[in-house]
Design a protein around this motif. Sequence first.
Motif, PDB file in Angstrom:
ATOM      1  N   VAL A   1       8.503   4.504   2.607  1.00 38.47           N
ATOM      2  CA  VAL A   1       7.877   3.182   2.632  1.00 38.47           C
ATOM      3  C   VAL A   1       8.397   2.334   1.476  1.00 38.47           C
ATOM      4  O   VAL A   1       8.975   2.830   0.506  1.00 38.47           O
ATOM      5  N   GLU A   2       8.158   1.046   1.576  1.00 39.79           N
ATOM      6  CA  GLU A   2       8.592   0.115   0.536  1.00 39.79           C
ATOM      7  C   GLU A   2       7.974   0.486  -0.817  1.00 39.79           C
ATOM      8  O   GLU A   2       6.801   0.815  -0.905  1.00 39.79           O
ATOM      9  N   GLY A   3       8.796   0.438  -1.848  1.00 41.44           N
ATOM     10  CA  GLY A   3       8.317   0.722  -3.191  1.00 41.44           C
ATOM     11  C   GLY A   3       8.281   2.186  -3.558  1.00 41.44           C
ATOM     12  O   GLY A   3       7.806   2.539  -4.635  1.00 41.44           O
ATOM     13  N   SER A   4       8.788   3.061  -2.691  1.00 44.75           N
ATOM     14  CA  SER A   4       8.734   4.491  -2.964  1.00 44.75           C
ATOM     15  C   SER A   4       9.841   4.929  -3.912  1.00 44.75           C
ATOM     16  O   SER A   4      11.004   4.542  -3.752  1.00 44.75           O
TER      17      SER A   4
ATOM     18  N   TYR B   1       0.642   1.220   3.723  1.00 41.80           N
ATOM     19  CA  TYR B   1       0.740   1.796   2.380  1.00 41.80           C
ATOM     20  C   TYR B   1       2.118   1.514   1.797  1.00 41.80           C
ATOM     21  O   TYR B   1       3.140   1.625   2.483  1.00 41.80           O
ATOM     22  N   LYS B   2       2.150   1.160   0.523  1.00 43.41           N
ATOM     23  CA  LYS B   2       3.404   0.937  -0.198  1.00 43.41           C
ATOM     24  C   LYS B   2       3.353   1.672  -1.526  1.00 43.41           C
ATOM     25  O   LYS B   2       2.301   1.735  -2.171  1.00 43.41           O
TER      26      LYS B   2
END
Length: 382
Positions: A163-166, A275-276
């Motif tokens: 996911v974005e920001g992982s 979720y990010k």
Amino acid sequence: MPVTRNLLIASLAMVAGTAAAQQFAWVSTYNPNGEGVYRFQVDAKTGALSSKTLVNELPNAAQLTASKDGKTLYVASEAEKGVIAALRVEENGNLTELNQVSSGGAGPVYLSLTPDGRHLLVANYISGTIAILPVKEDGSLGEASDTRQDEGQPGAAKPEAAVEGSFAVSDHNGPHAHMIGTDPSGKFVFSTDLGLDRIYQYRLDNETGKLTPNDPPFITASSQGAGPRHFVFTPAGDGLWLINEESSTLTHYQLDTAKGTLTAGKTVSALPKGYKGTSFAAGLVLSHDGKQLYVANRLHNSIAHFTVSANGTLTHQDDIWTRGDYPRTLTLDSNGKYLYAMNQRSDNITRFSVAPQDGKLTFIEDYVAVGSPSQLIFTPAK
């Protein structure tokens, strides 16, 4: 009258013996918070764990499995010099060491037995090796009958499907075997390598304990940098669900039961929609009827609940807070009534009731304190 009285006494003795039968739960842990393997008594009605007792002090005794009859435990010391201990379970729940052997590598992180119990399979994370250990008649272990070294180029450093920001990046620097197990028939062996982003496929000669690479010998993960971790087979043995640690995704694989080879199907996220940020997927468990799938999400600290349709399609049902930190593994009791979460960083085990109709989880207000729990298994009542 004497005959009737004697029959009554015998019946009462049988009932008393049955009532006295005690099921044990065994919890493996990491040092220093955990000191080894702990034994608990299990309440048959509520699933509560009690009477915590340290029964083995093998360093970093984080991985374990048990024979089907519950008479032997196998415990791995997750240390650089990998050691596996075979332990006999006495009637009173005490352990007697049968022997210790090398794990066939460094840092053993997973143990499983073949369906007939004749061989113990080991995945060594640090060295990226797998090993097959023969099980002797008394439950003790022989030296490895076969070992295999994973080799190849490391997988992508960043998981493309995360996911974005992982920033869920770990150990894509070489081979790191993470799990090994057979299909329900015991003819085929599969092992995951997180570092190489591969699932290896073997045929097992159960007489000699030797592995033969299948054709193809491995398949790549469902996405680059996914980090394949653990898997569970469907009850029918015609497929499996695999959790990818770094991408936090679930992939369904179909198994050709004649050839012993996997074909990738659909992949879905193990995290809640929207979720990010960073999270590492960990353990997963399938209900005994194959209709409910539960996944542990570390950092998000949740249990993702999916229902499984007849064709293998997953439907997301819920995300349940574990009431702890960094859930490493999940365990269902033998009746499928209770689910337990090993919360490694919060040093506790939490328990949830499982609704028989739809698999819904409900937290039970009962925390079990144990340092850095890694895994929980049950053995039959004694």
